[in-house]
Design a protein around this motif. Structure first.
Motif, PDB file in Angstrom:
ATOM      1  N   MET A  59       0.962  -1.137   0.188  1.00  0.00           N
ATOM      2  CA  MET A  59      -0.073  -0.061   0.050  1.00  0.00           C
ATOM      3  C   MET A  59       0.864   1.201   0.129  1.00  0.00           C
ATOM      4  SD  MET A  59      -2.898  -0.840   2.948  1.00  0.00           S
ATOM      5  CE  MET A  59      -3.523   0.943   2.707  1.00  0.00           C
ATOM      6  N   ASP A  60       2.244   1.054   0.167  1.00  0.00           N
ATOM      7  CA  ASP A  60       3.068   2.340   0.239  1.00  0.00           C
ATOM      8  C   ASP A  60       2.343   3.175   1.691  1.00  0.00           C
ATOM      9  OD1 ASP A  60       4.337   5.157  -1.165  1.00  0.00           O
ATOM     10  OD2 ASP A  60       5.175   3.930   0.157  1.00  0.00           O
ATOM     11  N   HIS A  61       2.025   2.225   2.612  1.00  0.00           N
ATOM     12  CA  HIS A  61       1.307   3.289   3.671  1.00  0.00           C
ATOM     13  C   HIS A  61       1.726   2.341   5.068  1.00  0.00           C
ATOM     14  CE1 HIS A  61      -1.201   6.258   5.276  1.00  0.00           C
ATOM     15  NE2 HIS A  61      -1.820   5.245   6.362  1.00  0.00           N
ATOM     16  N   HIS A  62       2.550   3.050   5.857  1.00  0.00           N
ATOM     17  CA  HIS A  62       2.991   2.301   7.120  1.00  0.00           C
ATOM     18  C   HIS A  62       2.469   2.564   8.388  1.00  0.00           C
ATOM     19  CE1 HIS A  62       5.506   2.143   3.500  1.00  0.00           C
ATOM     20  NE2 HIS A  62       5.805   0.985   3.576  1.00  0.00           N
ATOM     21  N   PRO A  63       2.471   1.650   9.239  1.00  0.00           N
ATOM     22  CA  PRO A  63       2.015   1.954  10.656  1.00  0.00           C
ATOM     23  C   PRO A  63       3.063   2.133  11.417  1.00  0.00           C
ATOM     24  CG  PRO A  63       2.436  -0.440  10.252  1.00  0.00           C
ATOM     25  CD  PRO A  63       2.851   0.147   9.061  1.00  0.00           C
ATOM     26  N   LEU A  76      -2.148   4.665  13.675  1.00  0.00           N
ATOM     27  CA  LEU A  76      -2.352   4.868  12.155  1.00  0.00           C
ATOM     28  C   LEU A  76      -2.600   6.159  11.835  1.00  0.00           C
ATOM     29  CD1 LEU A  76      -4.032   1.750  10.781  1.00  0.00           C
ATOM     30  CD2 LEU A  76      -1.630   2.187  10.887  1.00  0.00           C
ATOM     31  N   SER A  77      -1.794   6.847  11.050  1.00  0.00           N
ATOM     32  CA  SER A  77      -2.151   8.227  10.745  1.00  0.00           C
ATOM     33  C   SER A  77      -1.399   8.502   9.567  1.00  0.00           C
ATOM     34  CB  SER A  77      -1.528   9.241  11.797  1.00  0.00           C
ATOM     35  OG  SER A  77      -2.135  10.601  11.390  1.00  0.00           O
ATOM     36  N   THR A  78      -1.936   9.521   8.613  1.00  0.00           N
ATOM     37  CA  THR A  78      -1.237   9.681   7.355  1.00  0.00           C
ATOM     38  C   THR A  78      -0.318  10.910   7.293  1.00  0.00           C
ATOM     39  OG1 THR A  78      -3.130   8.698   6.086  1.00  0.00           O
ATOM     40  CG2 THR A  78      -1.419  10.028   4.673  1.00  0.00           C
ATOM     41  N   HIS A  79       0.970  10.598   7.436  1.00  0.00           N
ATOM     42  CA  HIS A  79       1.826  11.708   7.540  1.00  0.00           C
ATOM     43  C   HIS A  79       1.656  12.842   6.693  1.00  0.00           C
ATOM     44  CE1 HIS A  79       4.496   8.046   8.716  1.00  0.00           C
ATOM     45  NE2 HIS A  79       3.637   8.160   9.634  1.00  0.00           N
ATOM     46  N   ASP A  80       1.774  12.407   5.326  1.00  0.00           N
ATOM     47  CA  ASP A  80       1.582  13.282   4.341  1.00  0.00           C
ATOM     48  C   ASP A  80       0.263  14.078   4.559  1.00  0.00           C
ATOM     49  OD1 ASP A  80       2.876  11.233   1.696  1.00  0.00           O
ATOM     50  OD2 ASP A  80       3.745  12.054   3.372  1.00  0.00           O
ATOM     51  N   ALA A  81      -0.830  13.938   5.029  1.00  0.00           N
ATOM     52  CA  ALA A  81      -1.907  14.610   5.357  1.00  0.00           C
ATOM     53  C   ALA A  81      -2.181  15.189   6.375  1.00  0.00           C
ATOM     54  CB  ALA A  81      -3.139  13.647   4.976  1.00  0.00           C
TER      55      ALA A  81
END
Ligand code: HBI
Length: 103
Positions: A59-63, A76-81
């Motif tokens: 997913m290219d999305h990391h915990p 979990l959170s989206t650093h970029d956002a």
């Protein structure tokens, strides 16, 4: 780039992912969701992390996670956002599915 969910949308999404909550305690104030998984033993816990890691990479999305023996604490959170996005909800759902498969 994934859009940050509104507080309302985040609360709505949390209704679909058993055991996940907005983060509490020292992480309070962060726009993130968290869950603590408890497994039979370290072996199961690490197996869960291994499977989840492969999905996260895909997913290219990391915990952000911490493992102590049979417990895995996940945030979990989206650093970029700068907050929770659909990507976090999707990864949380995937983690719940993996944990269900873990005896
Ligand atoms: N994981 N949780 C999280 N949040 C991100 O913003 C993120 C990530 N993994 C990889 C990633 N972003 C890359 O897309 C960017 O660092 C380029």
């Amino acid at each position: 780039m994934a859009e940050r969910l509104t507080a309302e949308a985040r609360k709505q999404a949390l209704g679909d992912i058993a055991g996940w909550t907005e983060v509490q305690g020292e992480l309070q104030g962060r726009d993130a969701i968290g869950k603590t998984f408890i497994f039979k033993d370290f072996n199961e816990a690490f197996g869960f992390m291994t499977r989840a890691a492969l999905i996260a990479e895909k997913m290219d999305h990391h915990p952000e996670w911490r493992n102590v023996y049979k417990t895995v604490e996940v945030v979990l959170s989206t650093h970029d956002a700068g907050g929770v996005t659909e990507l976090d909800i999707r990864l949380a759902k995937a983690m719940n599915a993996i944990a269900k498969l873990t005896p």
